[in-house]
Design a protein around this motif. Structure first.
Motif, PDB file in Angstrom:
ATOM      1  N   ALA A  89     -33.245  10.198  -5.531  1.00 22.67           N
ATOM      2  CA  ALA A  89     -33.524  11.738  -6.203  1.00 22.67           C
ATOM      3  C   ALA A  89     -32.975  12.824  -5.138  1.00 22.67           C
ATOM      4  O   ALA A  89     -32.346  13.814  -5.463  1.00 22.67           O
ATOM      5  CB  ALA A  89     -35.018  11.984  -6.339  1.00 22.67           C
ATOM      6  N   MET A  90     -33.340  12.379  -3.742  1.00 21.28           N
ATOM      7  CA  MET A  90     -32.597  13.345  -2.881  1.00 21.28           C
ATOM      8  C   MET A  90     -31.041  13.486  -2.789  1.00 21.28           C
ATOM      9  O   MET A  90     -30.378  14.518  -2.462  1.00 21.28           O
ATOM     10  CB  MET A  90     -33.287  13.202  -1.506  1.00 21.28           C
ATOM     11  N   LEU A  91     -30.798  12.189  -2.989  1.00 19.83           N
ATOM     12  CA  LEU A  91     -29.359  12.006  -3.157  1.00 19.83           C
ATOM     13  C   LEU A  91     -28.632  12.743  -4.336  1.00 19.83           C
ATOM     14  O   LEU A  91     -27.563  13.467  -4.145  1.00 19.83           O
ATOM     15  CB  LEU A  91     -28.759  10.637  -3.074  1.00 19.83           C
ATOM     16  N   TYR A  92     -29.280  12.769  -5.281  1.00 20.56           N
ATOM     17  CA  TYR A  92     -28.755  13.633  -6.397  1.00 20.56           C
ATOM     18  C   TYR A  92     -28.890  15.053  -6.380  1.00 20.56           C
ATOM     19  O   TYR A  92     -28.080  15.575  -6.586  1.00 20.56           O
ATOM     20  CB  TYR A  92     -29.779  13.221  -7.732  1.00 20.56           C
ATOM     21  N   LEU A  93     -29.973  15.639  -5.520  1.00 17.63           N
ATOM     22  CA  LEU A  93     -29.748  17.012  -5.362  1.00 17.63           C
ATOM     23  C   LEU A  93     -28.752  17.310  -4.427  1.00 17.63           C
ATOM     24  O   LEU A  93     -28.073  18.449  -4.436  1.00 17.63           O
ATOM     25  CB  LEU A  93     -31.208  17.456  -4.676  1.00 17.63           C
ATOM     26  N   ALA A  94     -28.409  16.394  -3.417  1.00 17.78           N
ATOM     27  CA  ALA A  94     -27.442  16.643  -2.237  1.00 17.78           C
ATOM     28  C   ALA A  94     -26.311  16.604  -2.940  1.00 17.78           C
ATOM     29  O   ALA A  94     -25.092  17.502  -2.581  1.00 17.78           O
ATOM     30  CB  ALA A  94     -27.618  15.624  -1.326  1.00 17.78           C
ATOM     31  N   THR A  95     -25.822  15.685  -4.001  1.00 17.60           N
ATOM     32  CA  THR A  95     -24.506  15.836  -4.838  1.00 17.60           C
ATOM     33  C   THR A  95     -24.489  17.023  -5.486  1.00 17.60           C
ATOM     34  O   THR A  95     -23.236  17.537  -5.538  1.00 17.60           O
ATOM     35  CB  THR A  95     -24.684  14.595  -5.783  1.00 17.60           C
ATOM     36  N   LEU A  96     -25.585  17.551  -6.288  1.00 15.64           N
ATOM     37  CA  LEU A  96     -25.422  18.758  -6.994  1.00 15.64           C
ATOM     38  C   LEU A  96     -25.147  20.016  -6.061  1.00 15.64           C
ATOM     39  O   LEU A  96     -24.430  20.916  -6.327  1.00 15.64           O
ATOM     40  CB  LEU A  96     -26.774  19.296  -7.458  1.00 15.64           C
ATOM     41  N   LEU A  97     -25.749  19.899  -4.812  1.00 11.98           N
ATOM     42  CA  LEU A  97     -25.135  21.075  -3.961  1.00 11.98           C
ATOM     43  C   LEU A  97     -23.944  20.929  -3.495  1.00 11.98           C
ATOM     44  O   LEU A  97     -23.241  22.007  -3.248  1.00 11.98           O
ATOM     45  CB  LEU A  97     -26.199  21.148  -2.608  1.00 11.98           C
ATOM     46  N   LEU A  98     -23.251  19.842  -3.159  1.00 15.87           N
ATOM     47  CA  LEU A  98     -21.957  19.507  -2.881  1.00 15.87           C
ATOM     48  C   LEU A  98     -20.921  20.119  -4.058  1.00 15.87           C
ATOM     49  O   LEU A  98     -19.760  20.737  -3.786  1.00 15.87           O
ATOM     50  CB  LEU A  98     -21.542  18.179  -2.363  1.00 15.87           C
ATOM     51  N   VAL A  99     -21.418  19.681  -5.470  1.00 10.87           N
ATOM     52  CA  VAL A  99     -20.698  20.034  -6.268  1.00 10.87           C
ATOM     53  C   VAL A  99     -20.676  21.676  -6.487  1.00 10.87           C
ATOM     54  O   VAL A  99     -19.601  22.165  -7.009  1.00 10.87           O
ATOM     55  CB  VAL A  99     -21.239  19.531  -7.659  1.00 10.87           C
ATOM     56  N   PHE A 100     -21.740  22.356  -6.510  1.00  7.89           N
ATOM     57  CA  PHE A 100     -22.020  23.728  -6.552  1.00  7.89           C
ATOM     58  C   PHE A 100     -21.006  24.485  -5.547  1.00  7.89           C
ATOM     59  O   PHE A 100     -20.645  25.418  -5.678  1.00  7.89           O
ATOM     60  CB  PHE A 100     -23.424  24.281  -6.298  1.00  7.89           C
ATOM     61  N   VAL A 124     -26.837  10.378 -16.621  1.00  9.72           N
ATOM     62  CA  VAL A 124     -26.658  10.773 -15.306  1.00  9.72           C
ATOM     63  C   VAL A 124     -27.774  10.643 -14.481  1.00  9.72           C
ATOM     64  O   VAL A 124     -27.705  10.035 -13.348  1.00  9.72           O
ATOM     65  CB  VAL A 124     -25.965  12.153 -14.948  1.00  9.72           C
ATOM     66  N   HIS A 125     -28.971  11.210 -14.779  1.00 14.13           N
ATOM     67  CA  HIS A 125     -30.222  11.200 -14.138  1.00 14.13           C
ATOM     68  C   HIS A 125     -30.807   9.838 -14.019  1.00 14.13           C
ATOM     69  O   HIS A 125     -31.200   9.256 -13.214  1.00 14.13           O
ATOM     70  CB  HIS A 125     -31.485  11.798 -15.214  1.00 14.13           C
ATOM     71  N   SER A 126     -30.325   8.942 -15.292  1.00 14.61           N
ATOM     72  CA  SER A 126     -30.836   7.398 -15.310  1.00 14.61           C
ATOM     73  C   SER A 126     -29.890   6.798 -14.351  1.00 14.61           C
ATOM     74  O   SER A 126     -30.471   5.992 -13.487  1.00 14.61           O
ATOM     75  CB  SER A 126     -30.696   6.987 -16.639  1.00 14.61           C
ATOM     76  N   ILE A 127     -28.786   7.062 -13.990  1.00 11.07           N
ATOM     77  CA  ILE A 127     -28.060   6.413 -13.132  1.00 11.07           C
ATOM     78  C   ILE A 127     -28.189   6.592 -11.691  1.00 11.07           C
ATOM     79  O   ILE A 127     -28.360   5.647 -10.893  1.00 11.07           O
ATOM     80  CB  ILE A 127     -26.505   6.921 -13.263  1.00 11.07           C
ATOM     81  N   PHE A 128     -28.782   7.649 -11.472  1.00 15.00           N
ATOM     82  CA  PHE A 128     -28.907   8.048 -10.049  1.00 15.00           C
ATOM     83  C   PHE A 128     -30.595   7.625  -9.666  1.00 15.00           C
ATOM     84  O   PHE A 128     -30.740   6.799  -8.603  1.00 15.00           O
ATOM     85  CB  PHE A 128     -29.178   9.759  -9.704  1.00 15.00           C
ATOM     86  N   VAL A 129     -31.632   7.878 -10.665  1.00 13.97           N
ATOM     87  CA  VAL A 129     -32.899   7.577 -10.087  1.00 13.97           C
ATOM     88  C   VAL A 129     -33.504   6.370 -10.712  1.00 13.97           C
ATOM     89  O   VAL A 129     -34.362   6.070 -10.135  1.00 13.97           O
ATOM     90  CB  VAL A 129     -33.794   9.037 -10.588  1.00 13.97           C
ATOM     91  N   LEU A 130     -33.166   6.091 -11.869  1.00 11.15           N
ATOM     92  CA  LEU A 130     -33.678   4.907 -12.278  1.00 11.15           C
ATOM     93  C   LEU A 130     -33.036   3.433 -12.357  1.00 11.15           C
ATOM     94  O   LEU A 130     -33.725   2.464 -12.115  1.00 11.15           O
ATOM     95  CB  LEU A 130     -33.755   5.002 -13.932  1.00 11.15           C
ATOM     96  N   ARG A 131     -31.583   3.544 -12.088  1.00  4.58           N
ATOM     97  CA  ARG A 131     -30.941   2.488 -12.094  1.00  4.58           C
ATOM     98  C   ARG A 131     -30.488   2.086 -10.757  1.00  4.58           C
ATOM     99  O   ARG A 131     -30.111   1.228 -10.226  1.00  4.58           O
ATOM    100  CB  ARG A 131     -29.526   2.540 -12.875  1.00  4.58           C
TER     101      ARG A 131
END
Length: 388
Positions: A89-100, A124-131
């Protein structure tokens, strides 16, 4: 749960409410296999042909091993799934920050589009946090690399690009665009040291495995001829399985991929009459991003197969591809429709002939507007900005 219970001589309605102990359960696909493969390395096995998991052999380069070895220890030998989900989940937020940060430097995509990027993709949420796939790790490193390239940190950018490749080979879809930019910026001789950074890092990361079994390591982690299962394909479901598996079909896709890359490099990334150095002058940041994102997108369009986790390979680039070089015939509503149909195609499980055809139609629309769309900055605008 509803039921009746006796209290003295009366019957009363009993309401029992239960809540799951794990409100966001993971849907395990590859995590256990990742942990088993990493555990094999920890136990001293450096021969890639001997590293196995529940879903098959280890087929990712050495960077994957080191990163997921860290996750192995951080999650109690892979058993603490909740901790792994928090990390991703933190990786997902970091990815969004880099994209922004990338999009902030282009100022081309309308702000309302970022709502869909953040909130509208269940897949995408599933790929990051669930899978807990390795694809998000590779893409986070890739977006960090692009930010460094935009900051003119070419050496560090190439280093991070190579790190991303060491997690998953799919990042190589960006490589033609990066090679073009390096040749434009530094020339052939000047580009060699930057390419050397990428190569040396791959050797250093893979050295323990190369010393043990070099052919086994290279054939497993960089297997370009790997065969994909028809049951998982998202983009070619409408084809007969025999054609999907046929080598001639794969060669035709490769030829189309290379041809389109050549045409874009010749006609779109560099226009006749335009100074080659203008690609890297302000406002060149858009052209750097456009070259890299388009290179990757062309590879996606002609992939032999796309599996569900591959969506993150290009999901965060789609708004730029649709809005950065607008065509008059493609209105905001049509662009949102394209994004919606792509999302629907990736959320259809199992994939159908209709979902695969819809995905290809959307890809064709984006390719067409990339080819026919105007330059990110017409010369008249560039001159007026310089004068100002």
């Amino acid at each position: 749960r509803l039921g009746w219970m006796c209290v003295g001589d009366r019957q009363v309605l009993n309401v029992e409410v239960t809540t799951p102990s794990h409100p966001f359960p993971d849907t395990e696909i590859d995590w256990k296999a990742y942990m088993a493969q990493v555990e094999g390395v920890i136990n001293g096995t450096y021969d890639y042909t001997q590293l196995q998991g529940d879903t098959g052999p280890l087929v990712y380069p050495a960077g994957f091993v080191y990163i997921f070895m860290g996750l192995y220890y951080a999650t109690g030998r892979g058993t603490d799934i909740r901790m792994a989900q928090h990390i991703f989940a933190m990786l997902y937020l970091a990815t969004l920050l880099l994209v922004f940060l990338i999009y902030h430097q282009t100022c081309k995509v309308p702000p309302f589009v970022f709502f869909f990027m953040c909130c509208a993709s269940y897949r995408v949420h599933s790929i990051f946090v669930l899978r807990l796939f390795n694809d998000p790790v590779a893409m986070a490193l890739l977006f960090l690399s692009i930010n460094l390239l935009l900051a003119r940190r070419w050496g560090w950018g190439c280093c991070c690009f190579s790190l991303a490749v060491s997690v998953k080979m799919s990042v190589l879809l960006f490589a033609p665009g990066l090679l073009f930019l390096l040749l434009v910026q530094f020339g052939f001789r000047g580009a060699l040291p930057k390419l050397g950074i990428c190569a040396v890092l791959q050797v250093l990361l893979g050295l323990p495995f190369l010393l043990e079994n070099p052919i086994g390591y290279l054939s497993r982690s960089f297997d370009l001829g790997r065969q994909f299962l028809f049951r998982w394909t998202v983009n070619w479901r409408f084809l007969p399985e025999a054609l999907f598996l046929h080598r001639a079909f794969h060669l035709a896709l490769l030829a189309a991929h290379l041809t389109l890359l050549f045409l874009f490099a010749l006609c779109r990334w560099h226009r006749t009459g335009e100074s080659i150095l203008s690609l890297l002058k302000d406002p060149s940041k858009r052209k750097i991003i456009s070259t890299l994102f388009t290179s990757n997108f062309i590879g996606i369009c002609f992939s032999r197969s796309l599996h569900y986790q591959f969506y993150v390979w290009y999901f965060h680039t789609l708004p730029y591809l649709l809005w950065a070089m607008p065509a008059r015939w493609l209105t905001h509503l049509l662009r949102l429709l394209v994004l919606g149909l792509i999302e629907l195609s990736w959320n259809t499980y199992p994939s159908t002939s209709c979902s695969s055809v819809a995905l290809h139609i959307c890809h064709a629309v984006i390719l067409l507007q990339l080819w026919l769309g105007p330059q990110p900055f017409p010369k008249s605008i560039q001159h007026s900005k310089k004068a100002h």
